[in-house]
Design an enzyme around this catalytic site. Structure first.
Site, PDB file in Angstrom:
ATOM      1  N   HIS A  90     -13.877  71.197  -8.089  1.00 24.85           N
ATOM      2  CA  HIS A  90     -14.250  69.834  -8.467  1.00 24.85           C
ATOM      3  C   HIS A  90     -15.152  69.164  -7.441  1.00 24.85           C
ATOM      4  CE1 HIS A  90     -10.827  68.255  -5.902  1.00 24.85           C
ATOM      5  NE2 HIS A  90     -11.720  67.302  -5.699  1.00 24.85           N
ATOM      6  N   ASP A 141      -8.852  75.030 -10.257  1.00 22.77           N
ATOM      7  CA  ASP A 141      -9.754  74.226  -9.413  1.00 22.77           C
ATOM      8  C   ASP A 141     -10.060  74.968  -8.113  1.00 22.77           C
ATOM      9  OD1 ASP A 141     -11.252  72.169  -8.351  1.00 22.77           O
ATOM     10  OD2 ASP A 141      -9.525  70.901  -7.863  1.00 22.77           O
ATOM     11  N   SER A 242     -10.376  66.903  -0.183  1.00 22.25           N
ATOM     12  CA  SER A 242     -10.420  67.891  -1.261  1.00 22.25           C
ATOM     13  C   SER A 242     -11.091  69.183  -0.827  1.00 22.25           C
ATOM     14  CB  SER A 242     -11.186  67.335  -2.467  1.00 22.25           C
ATOM     15  OG  SER A 242     -10.402  66.459  -3.215  1.00 22.25           O
TER      16      SER A 242
END
Length: 307
Positions: A90, A141, A242
């Site tokens: 992502h 992901d 992230s």
């Protein structure tokens, strides 16, 4: 750290060896030294925010990289070999086909002053997992990042191990996350942006499923994910974290067991961090990345080993 998360719905002759050993064991600074053989994975050459986190030590986590977008920190990632980084898919969203927007900074501790021993490398291409959809954003992901050229290993730039099939992560296993993400919602890590670290326990998968339950057929937590953190909140990953590693130590090796993926808010009560499981996606990584090293716990002897 609080870690960056998308919205939940979206998201070696003997002389040479001797020299190498001297370099690795010397207590003096080795600013210009590089490691010219493939180093053992998951073993920092030096020992010692995230929400509720603390400063890490220089070169404590030498596999962590900053993924830059247009020159600014965007996400984190983990070095697997001298040409490959793994991160969250992502982080690229709809820009998978625009690698020129991104670059990778390795060997940095303080992003505000990365220093001459860091290396910045362009990205050749990005390969997301085939089951990942940027519109949905949470399932599978994970993405592999091919660097434009091979990097040089040093005491600040080393690869991490992947877990082999012997590894199990029972609930309450203490692992670590690290990154340069926000320290609270809307509060970026202040200058000099020192890499933050935080110990997080593994959370039982059934408990995590219940916490994120959205109704039959709408399970948010799937088999390819794992959860870690604190049910009371206050400590967690946040925006900018992230793609960074969830790291667990097995004997004397650090294993990349998860990738910071998503959650609801930063450090919210009963909303632990959700990670892409490397146990579930290891085979896919192995098919693509040559030279990735595996380690694990061998039940018959308790030793580490590669497989």
């Amino acid at each position: 750290m609080m870690i960056s998360r998308p919205p939940p719905a979206l998201g070696g002759d003997q002389f040479s060896i001797l020299i190498l050993l001297v370099l690795l064991t010397s207590t003096a600074p080795i600013s210009a030294a590089t490691i010219r053989v493939s180093p053992d994975c998951g073993k920092p050459q030096q020992l010692n925010r995230i929400v509720g986190g603390e400063d890490s030590m220089d070169a404590q986590w030498p596999w962590i990289v900053s993924i830059l977008k247009n020159g600014s920190h965007h996400c984190a990632g983990s070095l697997l070999t001298n040409r490959w980084v793994v991160t969250a898919a992502h982080c690229f969203k709809s820009n998978m086909d625009k690698p020129s927007l991104f670059s990778v900074l390795l060997g940095a501790w303080k992003l505000g002053s990365p220093g001459p021993r860091s290396q910045k490398v362009g990205i050749a291409w990005v390969l997301p997992h085939p089951r990942y959809s940027w519109k949905e954003g949470t399932h599978a992901d994970i993405a592999l990042v091919r660097l434009e050229h091979s990097i040089q290993f040093s005491e600040r730039i080393l690869p991490i191990c992947l877990p082999d099939s012997s590894v199990r992560l029972p609930p309450k296993t203490d692992c670590w996350i690290a990154g340069w993400g926000s320290i609270q919602d809307g509060v970026p890590l202040p200058h000099p942006q020192t890499l933050q670290k935080l110990k997080v326990p593994i959370i039982d998968s059934e408990l995590c499923k219940s916490l994120y339950w959205r109704g039959a057929g709408q399970e948010a937590i799937t088999e390819g994910m794992l959860c870690a953190g604190y049910l009371e909140g206050e400590r967690d990953a946040c925006l900018g974290d992230s793609g960074g590693p969830l790291m667990c130590q097995v004997d004397d090796h650090w294993l990349l067991t998860g990738i910071i993926s998503w959650g609801e808010g930063c450090a919210e009560r009963n909303r632990p961090g959700v990670y892409t499981s490397l146990l579930a996606h290891r085979s896919w990584v192995q098919r693509i990345v040559q030279g990735v090293q595996l380690r694990g716990y061998l039940a018959d002897s308790g030793d580490t080993g590669s497989s």
